[in-house]
Structure formats: structure tokens, C-alpha cells
Design a protein around this motif. Structure first.
Motif, mmCIF file in Angstrom:
data_model
loop_
_atom_site.group_PDB
_atom_site.id
_atom_site.type_symbol
_atom_site.label_atom_id
_atom_site.label_comp_id
_atom_site.label_asym_id
_atom_site.label_seq_id
_atom_site.Cartn_x
_atom_site.Cartn_y
_atom_site.Cartn_z
ATOM 1 N N ARG A 260 -62.100 9.167 17.083
ATOM 2 C CA ARG A 260 -62.291 9.404 15.643
ATOM 3 C C ARG A 260 -61.085 10.167 15.088
ATOM 4 O O ARG A 260 -60.647 9.918 13.966
ATOM 5 N N ASP A 261 -60.568 11.110 15.881
ATOM 6 C CA ASP A 261 -59.346 11.832 15.484
ATOM 7 C C ASP A 261 -58.178 10.854 15.327
ATOM 8 O O ASP A 261 -57.410 10.934 14.362
ATOM 9 N N VAL A 262 -58.052 9.944 16.307
ATOM 10 C CA VAL A 262 -56.972 8.946 16.260
ATOM 11 C C VAL A 262 -57.101 8.098 14.994
ATOM 12 O O VAL A 262 -56.127 7.869 14.268
ATOM 13 N N ARG A 288 -50.188 5.793 16.542
ATOM 14 C CA ARG A 288 -49.045 4.915 16.293
ATOM 15 C C ARG A 288 -49.164 3.618 17.096
ATOM 16 O O ARG A 288 -48.871 2.533 16.611
ATOM 17 N N LYS A 289 -49.670 3.743 18.353
ATOM 18 C CA LYS A 289 -49.738 2.583 19.247
ATOM 19 C C LYS A 289 -50.979 1.716 19.031
ATOM 20 O O LYS A 289 -50.989 0.538 19.369
ATOM 21 N N GLY A 294 -58.606 -2.225 17.394
ATOM 22 C CA GLY A 294 -58.747 -1.701 18.756
ATOM 23 C C GLY A 294 -59.559 -0.424 18.804
ATOM 24 O O GLY A 294 -60.432 -0.248 19.665
ATOM 25 N N ILE A 295 -59.291 0.483 17.851
ATOM 26 C CA ILE A 295 -60.030 1.761 17.805
ATOM 27 C C ILE A 295 -61.500 1.505 17.504
ATOM 28 O O ILE A 295 -62.392 2.099 18.129
ATOM 29 N N GLU A 296 -61.765 0.623 16.532
ATOM 30 C CA GLU A 296 -63.162 0.293 16.186
ATOM 31 C C GLU A 296 -63.893 -0.293 17.389
ATOM 32 O O GLU A 296 -65.056 0.034 17.646
ATOM 33 N N LEU A 324 -62.129 0.033 31.013
ATOM 34 C CA LEU A 324 -61.276 -1.155 30.899
ATOM 35 C C LEU A 324 -61.089 -1.558 29.430
ATOM 36 O O LEU A 324 -60.005 -1.966 29.017
ATOM 37 N N THR A 325 -62.159 -1.422 28.639
ATOM 38 C CA THR A 325 -62.076 -1.712 27.200
ATOM 39 C C THR A 325 -61.099 -0.756 26.515
ATOM 40 O O THR A 325 -60.292 -1.166 25.687
ATOM 41 N N ILE A 326 -61.185 0.526 26.900
ATOM 42 C CA ILE A 326 -60.269 1.523 26.336
ATOM 43 C C ILE A 326 -58.829 1.204 26.732
ATOM 44 O O ILE A 326 -57.919 1.230 25.897
ATOM 45 N N LYS A 327 -58.620 0.871 27.994
ATOM 46 C CA LYS A 327 -57.269 0.547 28.502
ATOM 47 C C LYS A 327 -56.660 -0.645 27.746
ATOM 48 O O LYS A 327 -55.489 -0.621 27.358
ATOM 49 N N GLU A 328 -57.473 -1.661 27.530
ATOM 50 C CA GLU A 328 -56.976 -2.894 26.902
ATOM 51 C C GLU A 328 -56.724 -2.745 25.413
ATOM 52 O O GLU A 328 -56.001 -3.535 24.811
#
Length: 329
Positions: A260-262, A288-289, A294-296, A324-328
Motif C-alpha cells: 500500500r505504501d508502494v 519505480r519498478k 502488478g501492485i493491485e 511467486l506472485t510477488i516475485k513475478e
């Protein structure tokens, strides 16, 4: 259990309880809906104590025999429904503790109060069983259903109950409570308040937790390096956090607040509302990346992981899939 003045926030609900008792307009069934740690049990206990207080006032006196019994958890007219299975309340639980006892008149007070914690865990059969009682209750019966997700209850139950929604509490009130009542130093009160996200129960739990700093640090290190980790390292990380199984919801909440911060920084570039202020450089870098999509997706995956763990899906499998979802993304 305390008194009305011990409750942090929720003044609208306290006012409603006082008014209902004072004007003799008590409904036969209520749903207290709010997230874990929001104060449902405390409010339900205070409501029950007020209904049975011998003073007849709009809040408990705390001194009469009835109030002292309620305080000690031994009032014969306050029934707290329990269940053996951790993730469900069965039809037998409801029949045994509610349906088979509701026709017995109160032992000493004007009301007989049934408190059902985690009422959203009732099976469909259990809900149908209690529905019959709620539809035609004895005049003295009052039901307090405590839920995190009232939508899990049958529409017919929701329609027959008064809904009391517990809302988030202002950070200033939580911080003040931690410092004045629990004597938490200001820097720690700031951190616990930020992570509590308006939930006073969670703030108190974090303030008293010996493991919180450790769990937070472990989660931060994982999030900073997960994009460079191999599958074997992710599996090892899951094994490592399995020691926190009992506090896994808090672990997942830490990850959720990070993203949420990101998202907040990516959308606004504002840092005032960022919780992980000590990790600002990493938050900026990840913003930035990362893409909004992706965040959602990560935030949705965190909610799914919580639901799966609650449904007793294999712990390692749920966490590996999440990581794995976070990594991708």
C-alpha cells in the motif's frame, strides 16, 4: 470488561446502546461487524452488562452484583457460544447452546443474552437453526452476533438483525491510548499506531508483542530481495516463516501495508502517509519498478492467501504461491 469510558472510539455505538436501553427499545438481535481487534467482544460484553445492570441506567454501574458477575464472566444470563472446531460453528453447537436453552427463562435478570463470537463461521445448517430462533424469540432473549464479514451470514439473518458497524479509529486516539494507558514510549506508540491502521486491538497487540519487530524485519528483508530470489530460496523462506504460523495474519498485514505504501507513493509521491518511513528508499525504488496492475494483483493475492489459510489450505502451498506472485509482479 471496564466501562463505557474505557472504550477507545465507537462513540456512535455506545450512544446507540445507551439510547436503546434508556428508551426500552432493545432489539432482539444485533450484528457487531468489524475486523479482528476492532473491539467487538468488549462492546458486546458492555452491551450485555448494561442490559442486566441492577441500576437500570443506560450504562453499567460496575458495582452491583450483576455487573460483578458479568465482569468475572460468571453471569448465568450471559451465554457465550463456543465451538470445538476452529474454523466452523456447527448446527449441533447452535442447537445445544442456543435452541435447547432459549426457552428457559432468565435466572435473575430481565434479559437472557447470547453472545456468538465469530458468528460468520456458522455453517449454513447452523445459520438456519439460529434463524428459526431469531424469527420467533422469547421476549427476554437478545442475540449479539460478532462477525468480521457479515456478508457470510444468510440475507434472512442480516435482515432480522440491527447492524452495528465498527469503524476505524483515529490515529491520534490510538496513540494517546497506548501512551497514557499502556505507558508505551512515544516512538513505539507511533510505530504501532501506523501499523494498526485504525484498529486499536491490533495496536495493543503489537505494543505487547515480543516478536513484532522480529516479524517486521523478516518481512522487510524478504520484500527487498524477493525479486532476485531463486525458487529454492523462496521455499526456504516459507520454511523460515512457518514458525510464525500463529501470527501469520500479522505477517501478511505487514506485507500488505508495504505494498500500500508502494502504491501510495507511486500514485502521489507523498511521503507523509507512508508507514515504512525507515524504508523510504526501498519503497521509492519498488514504486519505480512496479506497475499499478502488478501492485493491485499482489494486494489481491494477499487477500486470497488470508482466505485460504483461514480455510485450512496447506500453509506452505499458500505461501509459496503468494511469494511467486510477488516475485513475478
Amino acid at each position: 470488561m471496564g466501562s463505557f469510558k474505557d472504550v477507545v472510539g465507537h462513540k456512535d455505538i455506545l450512544k446507540y446502546i445507551s439510547s436503546a436501553v434508556e428508551n426500552n427499545r432493545v432489539s432482539h438481535a444485533y450484528i457487531l461487524n468489524g475486523e479482528r481487534g476492532s473491539g467487538k467482544r468488549m462492546l458486546a460484553n458492555l452491551f450485555a452488562t448494561t442490559l442486566l445492570c441492577e441500576s437500570g441506567n443506560s450504562e453499567p454501574c460496575g458495582k452491583c452484583h450483576s455487573c460483578r458477575q458479568a465482569e468475572s464472566g460468571n453471569h448465568p444470563d450471559i451465554i457465550r457460544v463456543t465451538h470445538e472446531k476452529p474454523n466452523s460453528i456447527s448446527v449441533d453447537d447452535i442447537r445445544t447452546q442456543v435452541n435447547n436453552t432459549v426457552d428457559i427463562k432468565p435466572y435473575q435478570g430481565p434479559y437472557k443474552v447470547y453472545i456468538i463470537p465469530q458468528a460468520d463461521l456458522m455453517t449454513p445448517q447452523a445459520q438456519n437453526a439460529i434463524l428459526k430462533t431469531i424469527e420467533e424469540p422469547p421476549a427476554y432473549a437478545v442475540f449479539l452476533l460478532l462477525t468480521e464479514n457479515a456478508e457470510m451470514l444468510l440475507p434472512t439473518i442480516n435482515s432480522r438483525c440491527v447492524m452495528l458497524k465498527l469503524r476505524n479509529i483515529k490515529d491520534t486516539l490510538i496513540r494517546k491510548y497506548l501512551m497514557e494507558n499502556l505507558e508505551i514510549p512515544d516512538y513505539k506508540a507511533d510505530m504501532c499506531t501506523a501499523f494498526a491502521q485504525g484498529n486499536v486491538g491490533r495496536a495493543i497487540m503489537l505494543a505487547n508483542s515480543e516478536h513484532f519487530n522480529e516479524i517486521r524485519e523478516e518481512a522487510v528483508q524478504l520484500l527487498k530481495h524477493i525479486h532476485d530470489m531463486e525458487l529454492s530460496e523462496i521455499v526456504a523462506a516459507v520454511k523460515n516463516i512457518s514458525v510464525y504460523k500463529l501470527e501469520i495474519t500479522d505477517y501478511l498485514d505487514i506485507i500488505m501495508i508495504w505494498y500500500r505504501d508502494v502504491l501510495l507513493y507511486k500514485a502521489t509521491k507523498e511521503i507523509d502517509k507512508v508507514v515504512f518511513k525507515d524504508q523510504l528508499q526501498s519503497i521509492k525504488e519498488q514504486a519505480r519498478k512496479s506497475s499499478y496492475e502488478g501492485i493491485e494483483l499482489i494486494l489481491e493475492s494477499l487477500e486470497k492467501a488470508k482466505a485460504r489459510l483461514k480455510a485450512n489450505v496447506n500453509f506452505d502451498l499458500v505461501m509459496e504461491l503468494l511469494f511467486l506472485t510477488i516475485k513475478e509482479n
